[in-house]
Design a protein around this motif. Structure first.
Motif, mmCIF file in Angstrom:
data_model
loop_
_atom_site.group_PDB
_atom_site.id
_atom_site.type_symbol
_atom_site.label_atom_id
_atom_site.label_comp_id
_atom_site.label_asym_id
_atom_site.label_seq_id
_atom_site.Cartn_x
_atom_site.Cartn_y
_atom_site.Cartn_z
ATOM 1 N N LEU A 1 9.901 9.362 1.368
ATOM 2 C CA LEU A 1 9.761 10.143 0.203
ATOM 3 C C LEU A 1 10.885 11.264 0.243
ATOM 4 O O LEU A 1 11.660 11.806 -0.504
ATOM 5 C CB LEU A 1 8.439 10.281 -0.547
ATOM 6 C CG LEU A 1 8.118 8.716 -0.869
ATOM 7 C CD1 LEU A 1 6.486 9.454 -1.530
ATOM 8 C CD2 LEU A 1 8.635 8.031 -2.740
ATOM 9 N N GLU A 2 10.553 12.434 1.493
ATOM 10 C CA GLU A 2 11.645 13.055 1.584
ATOM 11 C C GLU A 2 11.893 12.534 1.884
ATOM 12 O O GLU A 2 13.477 13.563 0.559
ATOM 13 C CB GLU A 2 10.425 14.033 2.525
ATOM 14 C CG GLU A 2 9.460 14.936 2.695
ATOM 15 C CD GLU A 2 8.885 14.721 3.691
ATOM 16 O OE1 GLU A 2 7.287 15.380 3.857
ATOM 17 O OE2 GLU A 2 9.066 15.044 5.420
ATOM 18 N N ARG B 1 9.163 -6.762 0.276
ATOM 19 C CA ARG B 1 10.070 -7.097 1.468
ATOM 20 C C ARG B 1 11.799 -7.122 1.220
ATOM 21 O O ARG B 1 12.879 -7.851 1.421
ATOM 22 C CB ARG B 1 9.981 -8.566 2.072
ATOM 23 C CG ARG B 1 9.516 -9.760 1.027
ATOM 24 C CD ARG B 1 8.934 -10.294 1.961
ATOM 25 N NE ARG B 1 8.076 -10.323 3.110
ATOM 26 C CZ ARG B 1 7.918 -11.240 3.511
ATOM 27 N NH1 ARG B 1 8.817 -12.225 4.859
ATOM 28 N NH2 ARG B 1 6.581 -11.322 4.514
ATOM 29 N N ASN B 2 11.825 -6.456 -0.151
ATOM 30 C CA ASN B 2 13.580 -6.477 -0.894
ATOM 31 C C ASN B 2 13.957 -5.354 -0.736
ATOM 32 O O ASN B 2 14.721 -5.559 -1.303
ATOM 33 C CB ASN B 2 13.136 -7.525 -2.245
ATOM 34 C CG ASN B 2 12.165 -9.151 -2.588
ATOM 35 O OD1 ASN B 2 13.120 -9.454 -1.722
ATOM 36 N ND2 ASN B 2 11.242 -9.016 -4.064
ATOM 37 N N ILE B 3 13.113 -4.811 -0.829
ATOM 38 C CA ILE B 3 13.330 -3.004 -0.486
ATOM 39 C C ILE B 3 13.749 -2.621 0.667
ATOM 40 O O ILE B 3 15.212 -2.187 1.171
ATOM 41 C CB ILE B 3 11.923 -2.072 -0.760
ATOM 42 C CG1 ILE B 3 12.274 -2.214 -2.433
ATOM 43 C CG2 ILE B 3 13.428 -0.300 -1.088
ATOM 44 C CD1 ILE B 3 11.010 -1.762 -3.476
ATOM 45 N N VAL B 4 12.951 -3.398 1.639
ATOM 46 C CA VAL B 4 12.893 -3.217 3.067
ATOM 47 C C VAL B 4 13.819 -4.246 3.297
ATOM 48 O O VAL B 4 14.338 -5.324 3.181
ATOM 49 C CB VAL B 4 12.125 -2.868 3.619
ATOM 50 C CG1 VAL B 4 10.817 -1.565 3.166
ATOM 51 C CG2 VAL B 4 11.094 -3.855 4.347
ATOM 52 N N TYR B 5 14.332 -3.979 5.177
ATOM 53 C CA TYR B 5 14.474 -5.071 6.096
ATOM 54 C C TYR B 5 14.006 -5.917 7.143
ATOM 55 O O TYR B 5 13.644 -5.045 7.786
ATOM 56 C CB TYR B 5 16.645 -5.681 6.642
ATOM 57 C CG TYR B 5 16.751 -6.593 6.559
ATOM 58 C CD1 TYR B 5 17.550 -7.272 5.796
ATOM 59 C CD2 TYR B 5 17.052 -6.965 8.056
ATOM 60 C CE1 TYR B 5 18.451 -8.125 6.269
ATOM 61 C CE2 TYR B 5 16.830 -8.079 8.116
ATOM 62 C CZ TYR B 5 17.993 -8.667 6.917
ATOM 63 O OH TYR B 5 18.502 -9.845 7.550
ATOM 64 N N ILE B 6 13.085 -7.168 7.087
ATOM 65 C CA ILE B 6 12.544 -7.235 8.146
ATOM 66 C C ILE B 6 13.299 -8.066 9.056
ATOM 67 O O ILE B 6 13.909 -9.399 8.834
ATOM 68 C CB ILE B 6 11.554 -7.679 7.458
ATOM 69 C CG1 ILE B 6 11.084 -7.721 6.360
ATOM 70 C CG2 ILE B 6 10.124 -8.528 8.589
ATOM 71 C CD1 ILE B 6 9.255 -7.829 5.699
ATOM 72 N N ALA B 7 13.545 -8.394 10.725
ATOM 73 C CA ALA B 7 13.650 -8.515 11.658
ATOM 74 C C ALA B 7 13.057 -8.386 12.720
ATOM 75 O O ALA B 7 12.259 -7.664 12.752
ATOM 76 C CB ALA B 7 15.704 -8.486 11.801
ATOM 77 N N ALA C 1 0.680 -1.570 -0.316
ATOM 78 C CA ALA C 1 -0.339 -0.205 0.228
ATOM 79 C C ALA C 1 0.459 0.968 -0.059
ATOM 80 O O ALA C 1 0.674 1.897 -0.548
ATOM 81 C CB ALA C 1 -0.772 -0.029 0.951
ATOM 82 N N ILE C 2 1.891 0.887 1.109
ATOM 83 C CA ILE C 2 2.871 2.051 0.301
ATOM 84 C C ILE C 2 3.733 2.513 -0.812
ATOM 85 O O ILE C 2 5.449 2.500 -0.382
ATOM 86 C CB ILE C 2 3.421 2.485 1.882
ATOM 87 C CG1 ILE C 2 4.131 1.692 2.378
ATOM 88 C CG2 ILE C 2 2.145 3.235 2.183
ATOM 89 C CD1 ILE C 2 4.616 2.182 3.452
ATOM 90 N N ASN C 3 4.059 1.432 -1.763
ATOM 91 C CA ASN C 3 4.884 0.938 -2.626
ATOM 92 C C ASN C 3 6.289 0.189 -2.228
ATOM 93 O O ASN C 3 7.177 0.867 -2.587
ATOM 94 C CB ASN C 3 5.210 2.357 -3.253
ATOM 95 C CG ASN C 3 4.028 3.140 -4.105
ATOM 96 O OD1 ASN C 3 2.958 1.895 -4.737
ATOM 97 N ND2 ASN C 3 3.670 3.720 -4.554
ATOM 98 N N LEU C 4 5.974 -0.667 -1.245
ATOM 99 C CA LEU C 4 7.378 -0.862 -0.750
ATOM 100 C C LEU C 4 6.942 -2.996 -0.948
ATOM 101 O O LEU C 4 6.042 -3.032 -0.477
ATOM 102 C CB LEU C 4 7.451 -0.511 0.548
ATOM 103 C CG LEU C 4 8.381 0.927 0.827
ATOM 104 C CD1 LEU C 4 7.274 1.185 2.638
ATOM 105 C CD2 LEU C 4 9.026 0.986 -0.047
ATOM 106 N N ASP D 1 -0.074 5.576 10.353
ATOM 107 C CA ASP D 1 1.440 5.458 10.904
ATOM 108 C C ASP D 1 2.112 4.477 9.643
ATOM 109 O O ASP D 1 3.486 5.758 9.817
ATOM 110 C CB ASP D 1 1.759 4.349 11.855
ATOM 111 C CG ASP D 1 1.011 4.649 12.913
ATOM 112 O OD1 ASP D 1 0.078 5.249 13.436
ATOM 113 O OD2 ASP D 1 0.564 3.890 13.561
ATOM 114 N N VAL D 2 1.607 4.273 9.091
ATOM 115 C CA VAL D 2 2.459 4.120 7.805
ATOM 116 C C VAL D 2 2.515 5.037 6.476
ATOM 117 O O VAL D 2 3.903 4.925 5.363
ATOM 118 C CB VAL D 2 2.761 2.506 6.910
ATOM 119 C CG1 VAL D 2 2.657 1.412 8.219
ATOM 120 C CG2 VAL D 2 0.882 2.999 5.887
#
Ligand code: URA
Length: 252
Positions: A244-245, A137-143, A132-135, A235-236
């Motif tokens: 984006l900023e 799991r390959n762009i972010v890191y999840i732990a 929904a916010i154009n992300l 929040d997201v």
């Protein structure tokens, strides 16, 4: 044999010749060299030791310099009782140089089977939130705060997460994210302390060193309480706006 080894070592390091006694002399100090200076009496070949990188194990895991190295060092961890019963150690997934790190609580049954965070029902919802916010799991890191599944999916308390928390902190140090999305009370309190209440802090910006942390509700809570989706959406969106900023500032 020893001479052969010596010869190879010196060859790598400097040009050399051997004198009448068979000793090695760096070419720069020998009579054959243009720079020969008979006043310099070389009695010893300078020793140049190659710097060996230390082997990273569970004993010196803090010295890991990459996420892969850290994972290899800690994946057999038995620091706490959850290590005894886990199926797989759940280190984390995604881009090890991500600008955004998502921190959850602990693996559940699906994650324990697969060795990857957020792959069950809560994970599917998390993927939708990210999309929904154009992300993704390959762009972010999840732990997670806790890397091994607590039996019966117990919510980890402070005693449970204390042995594991240094691993998350090391992951933060290596990834150097600009933003951390804290998913639920355990993630918030593990990094900021027990006095931080998720109902108060969700949707607010908190500084974690020079990283911007934004707490929100855990996706598993949303599955039980769909009415809280509105707050998580806010929040997201805040995270997306700030991200984006940040990306725009990087371009300018
Ligand atoms: N809940 C979490 O906090 N982490 C997971 O990996 C899965 C469910």
């Amino acid at each position: 044999m020893q001479n052969l080894i010596k010869e190879k070592k010196y060859k790598e390091l400097l040009e050399y010749i051997r004198d009448e006694e068979g000793e090695y002399i760096p070419l720069q100090f020998s009579e054959k060299s243009k720079n020969f200076n008979p006043k310099i009496n070389i009695t010893e070949i300078p020793k140049i030791e190659k710097q060996e990188k230390p082997i990273i194990t569970i004993e010196n895991w803090q010295e890991s310099s990459t996420m892969e190295e850290l994972n290899n060092a800690i994946k057999d961890c038995l620091r706490c009782k959850f290590g005894q019963t886990r199926n797989k150690f759940v280190f984390g997934v995604g881009n090890p140089k991500a600008d955004i790190l998502l921190v959850g609580e602990a693996p559940g049954a699906d994650e324990d089977m697969k060795g990857e965070p957020f792959v069950g029902k809560a994970g599917q919802l998390l993927d939708k939130i990210l999309a929904a916010i154009n992300l993704d799991r390959n762009i972010v890191y999840i732990a997670n705060v806790v890397k091994c599944r607590p039996p019966l999916n117990k919510t980890p308390d402070e005693d449970d997460y204390t042995p594991c928390l240094p691993y998350l902190k090391k992951q933060i140090e290596l990834i150097k994210p600009k933003f951390i999305l804290l998913l639920g009370a355990v993630a918030l309190q593990a990094l900021f302390g027990k006095t931080y209440k998720i109902t108060h802090w969700r949707g607010k910006v908190i500084n974690y060193g020079d990283i911007i942390a934004i707490p929100t509700y855990h996706p598993a809570y949303l599955l039980r309480t769909p009415s809280a989706k509105k707050e998580v959406w806010e929040d997201v969106q805040l995270l997306q706006k700030m991200y984006l900023e940040f990306k725009q500032e990087k371009k300018d």
